[in-house]
Write a protein that holds these residues in place. Structure first.
Motif, mmCIF file in Angstrom:
data_model
loop_
_atom_site.group_PDB
_atom_site.id
_atom_site.type_symbol
_atom_site.label_atom_id
_atom_site.label_comp_id
_atom_site.label_asym_id
_atom_site.label_seq_id
_atom_site.Cartn_x
_atom_site.Cartn_y
_atom_site.Cartn_z
ATOM 1 N N ILE A 4 41.627 45.915 38.849
ATOM 2 C CA ILE A 4 41.187 45.753 40.246
ATOM 3 C C ILE A 4 40.387 44.457 40.416
ATOM 4 O O ILE A 4 40.656 43.650 41.301
ATOM 5 N N ALA A 5 39.423 44.261 39.504
ATOM 6 C CA ALA A 5 38.591 43.058 39.622
ATOM 7 C C ALA A 5 39.415 41.787 39.377
ATOM 8 O O ALA A 5 39.220 40.762 40.035
ATOM 9 N N TRP A 6 40.348 41.867 38.423
ATOM 10 C CA TRP A 6 41.166 40.686 38.080
ATOM 11 C C TRP A 6 42.049 40.267 39.255
ATOM 12 O O TRP A 6 42.210 39.082 39.532
ATOM 13 N N LYS A 7 42.593 41.252 39.957
ATOM 14 C CA LYS A 7 43.388 40.929 41.154
ATOM 15 C C LYS A 7 42.551 40.159 42.161
ATOM 16 O O LYS A 7 43.026 39.239 42.815
ATOM 17 N N LYS A 8 41.294 40.567 42.301
ATOM 18 C CA LYS A 8 40.432 39.956 43.322
ATOM 19 C C LYS A 8 39.872 38.599 42.908
ATOM 20 O O LYS A 8 39.277 37.897 43.724
ATOM 21 N N PHE A 9 40.031 38.259 41.647
ATOM 22 C CA PHE A 9 39.560 36.967 41.160
ATOM 23 C C PHE A 9 40.168 35.806 41.938
ATOM 24 O O PHE A 9 39.531 34.784 42.149
ATOM 25 N N GLY A 10 41.432 35.956 42.291
ATOM 26 C CA GLY A 10 42.138 34.870 42.976
ATOM 27 C C GLY A 10 42.856 33.970 41.988
ATOM 28 O O GLY A 10 42.448 33.819 40.838
ATOM 29 N N MET A 11 43.932 33.370 42.484
ATOM 30 C CA MET A 11 44.800 32.554 41.634
ATOM 31 C C MET A 11 44.088 31.348 41.029
ATOM 32 O O MET A 11 44.298 31.017 39.871
ATOM 33 N N VAL A 12 43.273 30.676 41.824
ATOM 34 C CA VAL A 12 42.654 29.434 41.339
ATOM 35 C C VAL A 12 41.737 29.729 40.155
ATOM 36 O O VAL A 12 41.798 29.071 39.109
ATOM 37 N N ALA A 13 40.924 30.782 40.292
ATOM 38 C CA ALA A 13 39.999 31.138 39.210
ATOM 39 C C ALA A 13 40.766 31.625 37.982
ATOM 40 O O ALA A 13 40.420 31.291 36.838
ATOM 41 N N ARG A 14 41.828 32.371 38.215
ATOM 42 C CA ARG A 14 42.617 32.844 37.058
ATOM 43 C C ARG A 14 43.262 31.659 36.346
ATOM 44 O O ARG A 14 43.323 31.612 35.117
ATOM 45 N N GLY A 15 43.745 30.701 37.123
ATOM 46 C CA GLY A 15 44.317 29.487 36.525
ATOM 47 C C GLY A 15 43.291 28.759 35.658
ATOM 48 O O GLY A 15 43.620 28.273 34.568
ATOM 49 N N ASN A 16 42.051 28.729 36.124
ATOM 50 C CA ASN A 16 41.009 28.068 35.331
ATOM 51 C C ASN A 16 40.807 28.756 33.978
ATOM 52 O O ASN A 16 40.560 28.095 32.969
ATOM 53 N N VAL A 20 48.100 34.756 35.332
ATOM 54 C CA VAL A 20 47.765 33.912 36.488
ATOM 55 C C VAL A 20 48.163 34.599 37.793
ATOM 56 O O VAL A 20 47.486 34.459 38.810
ATOM 57 N N TYR A 21 49.246 35.374 37.756
ATOM 58 C CA TYR A 21 49.666 36.063 38.979
ATOM 59 C C TYR A 21 48.906 37.375 39.196
ATOM 60 O O TYR A 21 49.229 38.129 40.110
ATOM 61 N N GLY A 22 47.919 37.654 38.333
ATOM 62 C CA GLY A 22 46.978 38.740 38.644
ATOM 63 C C GLY A 22 47.189 40.060 37.928
ATOM 64 O O GLY A 22 46.549 41.059 38.261
#
Ligand code: NAP
Ligand code: MG
Length: 477
Positions: free
Chosen positions: A54-66, A164-166
């Motif tokens: 749940i939290a990882w989905k809400k991180f957003g793509m840009v932050a996950r990419g980082n 990266v896609y959540g």
């Protein structure tokens, strides 16, 4: 030395059911050990991934990419170490394994960049007031099940886009290449929030089976044999789980009379013998037009007798051992069959060493093989080539297509007309002109047709299709 452990919920967990990993180059040498994980371990990993979702989905793509960018930075300094570990664990020559380690880093960077790219479309609405668009939602917990032949690149080309896609991930690497997966996870696992990326090792039939059947799994990305892939397809379909299966190959090179012979021979040797023929895209059939058959075969024989076979840790080794005692036996059995189904040109059982000295198979070519012979139809997964003679381009294309697999195929020709006819008529996912059958670009779609694939594609932007669902949105102000 790495001893058996799983990475679950941000922590390393050891256990008492470890099994030793022995080197295929020196079967008496212990390289480390891995855990044979149980249903309880699988449950713990999937629960952790679900809780983190749940939290990882809400991180957003840009932050996950980082986060992926940081993972690339963490792996890059240890590419030599990873290459040596892969060489010791599964026998890939270290120079080749180093290229693969660099590829794993490049894949992480590519998908880090995906965090900045658009994922949807704005679509006109019949109601002029409404805003209609598509966006993408992650699947949830994804099971990643990988083979041993690309121990560094394949786990990364699945894990990186999944993240990266959540999605959150539970990775189950192959039993024969789990130490490299553990070492990568030691460097990158803790860079992600707890539970986002988990690793469990073990047998496919127990650990893998428990993972793909777990009711909380929402996606399965598998690469491996067609038999296991078909089984995964059945389980996933019955449970309504999205899946992709990239599977076996029996890839052909067609050599026409106007081919650049030097290039055709070089590419055949490299396609067939790199990684000891243990690539899904390896060249295992050469279909030669009759006019050029004798000349081609002479050159191929000459080249193969000069190949350097030896310890995978030597930087100038071209051909290492195959991965295990069972693969050594399987390939040897096919070579024995080849003595009945074809004419031995080079290699063969008599030039192959005893298994106790390492699982080395001599580079082997059979000539005068019929297209329907078992050695020309079944995936051998060793340094073995079947040469088939064709009398026309049409016959060569028909032989290329006359198998259950459809992964990669190449043609060597100087004629644009011939090349275009081949490109159009050949039934494969990857077609190449004047290039070897093996070769994958991380930014281009990769996959096969027929029994080679579930018809999905990996890598490049294709990964977005698998690791997300489309959500169509309509908003009236
Ligand atoms: P494999 O035997 O099918 O195993 C692949 C993975 O599946 C391993 O992690 C394996 O675990 C696991 N597994 C086995 N049975 C399972 C089950 N019942 N449930 C869940 N997981 C299970 O393939 P491999 O021998 O590792 O790899 C060689 C094959 O992969 C060749 O056929 C090759 O062509 C294919 N391949 C295809 C591609 C492609 O992109 N098309 C790329 C590379 C390789 P264990 O290791 O513990 O058995
Ligand atoms: Mg296997």
């Amino acid at each position: 030395m790495i001893e058996g452990k799983n990475f679950i919920n941000g922590q390393w967990r050891t256990g008492d059911n470890a099994t030793p990993v022995m080197s295929p180059a020196q079967p008496s040498e212990r390289v480390g050990s891995i855990l044979l994980s149980t249903q309880d371990d699988v449950n713990a990993a999937v629960d952790a991934a679900e809780a983190a979702s749940i939290a990882w989905k809400k991180f957003g793509m840009v932050a996950r990419g980082n986060h992926l960018f940081q993972a690339a930075e963490a792996l890059e300094p240890i590419v030599d170490e990873l290459a040596a570990l892969a060489a010791r664990e599964m026998g890939k020559p270290v120079a080749e394994a180093r290229g693969e380690a660099l590829r794993a880093v490049a894949i992480l960077r590519y998908y880090a960049g995906e965090g900045l790219r658009s994922v949807g479309d704005v679509i006109p609405s019949s109601n002029a007031q409404s805003l209609q668009y598509t966006t993408r939602t992650p699947l949830g917990v994804v099971a990643v099940v990988t083979p041993w032949n690309f121990p560094l690149a394949i786990p990364m080309w699945k894990v990186a886009p999944a993240l990266v896609y959540g999605n959150t991930v539970v990775l189950k690497p192959a039993e024969w290449s789990s130490l490299t997966a553990i070492r990568m996870m030691e460097r990158i696992g803790a860079l992600f929030p707890q539970g986002v990326l988990n690793l469990i090792t073990g047998l496919g039939s127990i650990t893998g089976e428990a993972l793909i059947r777990h009711p909380k799994i929402r996606g399965i990305s598998f690469t491996g044999s067609t038999t296991v892939g078909a089984h995964i397809a059945e389980v996933a379909t019955a449970n309504g789980v999205k899946y992709q299966a990239e599977m076996g190959g029996k890839n052909a090179v067609v050599v026409t009379a106007d081919a650049n012979l030097e290039l055709a021979v070089d590419s055949t040797v490299s396609g067939a013998m790199r990684s000891a023929g243990q690539k899904c895209t390896a060249t295992s059939r050469v279909i030669v037009l009759s006019e050029i058959h004798d000349l081609f075969l002479d050159r191929l024989r000459e080249r193969l007798t000069k190949i350097k076979q030896g310890n995978p840790l030597d930087t100038d080794t071209y051909l290492g051992p195959v991965v295990s005692a069972s693969q050594y036996q399987k390939v040897s059995d096919y070579i024995a069959l080849g003595d009945q189904e074809g004419h031995l040109v080079v290699g063969g059982v008599h030039q192959t060493r005893e298994a106790t000295d390492g699982y080395y198979i001599a580079p082997t070519v059979f000539d005068q093989v019929q297209p329907s012979a078992r050695i020309a139809q079944e995936e051998i997964f060793g340094p073995v080539v079947s040469v088939i003679t064709a009398n026309s381009l049409e016959e060569a294309i028909s032989v290329t297509n006359g198998i259950r697999y459809g992964l990669s195929a190449s043609i060597f020709t100087q004629s644009l007309h011939t090349a275009l006819q081949f490109v159009e008529e050949v039934e494969v996912g990857l077609v190449r002109v004047n290039e070897e059958t093996a070769g994958v670009e991380l930014q281009a779609p990769f996959g096969g047709v027929k029994a080679s694939s579930s018809h999905s594609r990996e890598q490049g932007r294709s990964a977005l299709e698998f690791y997300t669902d489309i959500k169509t949105v309509s908003i009236r102000p």
